[in-house]
Design an enzyme around this catalytic site. Structure first.
Site, PDB file in Angstrom:
ATOM      1  N   HIS A 198       8.552  -3.625   1.476  1.00  0.00           N
ATOM      2  CA  HIS A 198       9.970  -3.663   0.718  1.00  0.00           C
ATOM      3  C   HIS A 198      10.486  -2.122   0.667  1.00  0.00           C
ATOM      4  O   HIS A 198       9.701  -1.188   1.113  1.00  0.00           O
ATOM      5  CB  HIS A 198       9.516  -4.095  -0.814  1.00  0.00           C
ATOM      6  CG  HIS A 198       8.721  -3.291  -1.489  1.00  0.00           C
ATOM      7  ND1 HIS A 198       7.412  -3.117  -1.501  1.00  0.00           N
ATOM      8  CD2 HIS A 198       9.002  -2.604  -2.781  1.00  0.00           C
ATOM      9  CE1 HIS A 198       6.814  -2.446  -1.956  1.00  0.00           C
ATOM     10  NE2 HIS A 198       7.735  -2.086  -3.158  1.00  0.00           N
ATOM     11  N   ASP A 217       8.018   4.832  -1.819  1.00  0.00           N
ATOM     12  CA  ASP A 217       6.611   4.940  -1.688  1.00  0.00           C
ATOM     13  C   ASP A 217       6.076   4.179  -0.457  1.00  0.00           C
ATOM     14  O   ASP A 217       4.953   4.212  -0.360  1.00  0.00           O
ATOM     15  CB  ASP A 217       5.901   4.906  -2.992  1.00  0.00           C
ATOM     16  CG  ASP A 217       6.043   3.636  -3.639  1.00  0.00           C
ATOM     17  OD1 ASP A 217       6.888   2.691  -3.552  1.00  0.00           O
ATOM     18  OD2 ASP A 217       5.077   3.166  -4.162  1.00  0.00           O
ATOM     19  N   ASP A 230       4.171  -5.086  -2.736  1.00  0.00           N
ATOM     20  CA  ASP A 230       3.749  -4.698  -4.240  1.00  0.00           C
ATOM     21  C   ASP A 230       4.000  -6.200  -4.823  1.00  0.00           C
ATOM     22  O   ASP A 230       5.270  -6.912  -4.290  1.00  0.00           O
ATOM     23  CB  ASP A 230       4.635  -3.945  -4.878  1.00  0.00           C
ATOM     24  CG  ASP A 230       4.344  -2.422  -4.506  1.00  0.00           C
ATOM     25  OD1 ASP A 230       3.407  -2.295  -3.765  1.00  0.00           O
ATOM     26  OD2 ASP A 230       5.160  -1.533  -4.758  1.00  0.00           O
ATOM     27  N   HIS A 233      -3.068   1.011  -3.339  1.00  0.00           N
ATOM     28  CA  HIS A 233      -1.701   1.274  -4.342  1.00  0.00           C
ATOM     29  C   HIS A 233      -1.832   1.279  -5.712  1.00  0.00           C
ATOM     30  O   HIS A 233      -1.564   0.720  -6.812  1.00  0.00           O
ATOM     31  CB  HIS A 233      -0.824  -0.172  -4.181  1.00  0.00           C
ATOM     32  CG  HIS A 233       0.548   0.141  -4.779  1.00  0.00           C
ATOM     33  ND1 HIS A 233       1.012   0.169  -5.936  1.00  0.00           N
ATOM     34  CD2 HIS A 233       1.775   0.713  -3.932  1.00  0.00           C
ATOM     35  CE1 HIS A 233       2.298   0.308  -6.078  1.00  0.00           C
ATOM     36  NE2 HIS A 233       2.477   0.691  -4.668  1.00  0.00           N
TER      37      HIS A 233
END
Ligand SMILES: [Zn+2]
Ligand SMILES: [Zn+2]
Length: 307
Positions: free
Chosen positions: A62, A66, A211, A269
């Site tokens: 996405h 980051d 995420d 993550h």
């Protein structure tokens, strides 16, 4: 035969010396793939023993910084390295617009062909010899995709004893049967491959899930994976905070691995706020014992079940 993973960044948010932002390298039979490309991914590559020249494709989950801020720099450096073969980049809608801007502003002028693939629906987004990569929609604050590398299954083991019993002469016919072709013997008998081959041997499935909040599509992505790499921004107990921010905890990741019947889980993550990761790993292992946590430049090998 195995697949190697090298974590180039295992933190969320901003890069820190102890933990860079998201990127995972996957190396399979001479080909290198990146899943996400956070800032300084190319520096981390130089610290690993991976060769950027072996890069085949980059998959972006996405458009949060980051996960993507390292991409223009990496592509620029590949040009300086005189790369001349194409590179495929797969990502959400907007990828082409981003590259157009980079080109128009002279930020990026790749000296090689960059094939851009925007993911618009779940399914196969990339294929190579003996494998494919599938995309699954995740639930995050912006459109996000998880990816699974899935190897083709290979024909079953050739049973030489059985072939001899059937009177098949050794030589080219063995090879034909091994490849899955039906053969006819000199005496007219037809032999099917299933008569001399064991059951098909499944390939590996590696799932990359970040995420996201816990969702059904993440379970589909992780289903029966040999290895699930799952985001774990927060430790167990912080579910409310995690979900409000579009993320998962270590407990969520472990539940996903358990429900999806994955064989092994690696957490990544991690919020830069946390220095001690014991509570992440301990909490996850209570639910899914075969859990590890990724650290920058850590390597993991995934072996095929039936080599
Ligand atoms: Zn992130
Ligand atoms: Zn994000």
């Amino acid at each position: 035969m195995s697949i190697q993973l090298v974590f180039l960044g295992t933190g969320s948010g901003k890069p820190m010396p102890r933990r860079n932002v998201s990127s995972m390298a996957l190396f399979r039979e001479g080909e290198l793939f990146l899943f996400d490309c956070g800032e300084a991914t190319q520096i981390q590559l130089t610290r690993s023993d991976l060769r950027p020249g072996a890069l085949e494709a980059i998959f972006l989950s996405h458009f949060h910084g980051d996960h993507v801020n390292g991409l223009p720099g990496l592509v620029g450096s590949l040009t300086l390295n005189r790369r001349d073969r194409p590179l495929t980049i797969v990502g959400p809608r907007g990828l082409k617009k981003w590259f157009k801007c980079l080109h128009e502003l002279h930020i990026l002028r790749p000296g090689f062909q960059v094939k851009l693939i925007e993911v618009t629906k779940a399914g196969t987004v990339f294929e190579g010899e003996g494998y494919r990569v599938e995309a699954y929609p995740l639930e995050h604050r912006v459109p996000a995709w998880g990816y699974a590398m899935i190897e083709d299954s290979r024909p079953g083991r050739f049973d030489v004893g059985r072939a001899r019993e059937l009177g098949i002469p050794s030589g080219p016919l063995f090879g034909e049967l091994q490849k899955g072709s039906t053969v006819t013997l000199d005496d007219g008998r037809v032999i099917e491959p299933s008569q001399v081959l064991g059951p098909p041997r499944p390939g590996l499935k590696i799932a990359y899930c970040t995420d996201t909040i816990p969702c059904g599509s993440a379970l589909d992505l992780a289903r029966d994976a040999d290895l699930l790499v799952h985001e774990s921004t927060y430790p167990p107990g912080e579910e409310e905070l995690a979900h409000a921010r579009g993320h998962s905890t270590a407990k969520d990741a472990a539940q996903c691995a358990l429900k999806a019947n994955a064989r092994r889980l690696i957490l990544t993550h991690i919020s830069q706020k946390y220095l001690q990761l014991d509570e992440f790993i301990d909490g996850a292992r209570q639910i899914f014992p075969n859990t590890e946590i990724a650290r920058d430049l850590a390597k993991f090998t995934v072996e095929r079940r039936d080599k």
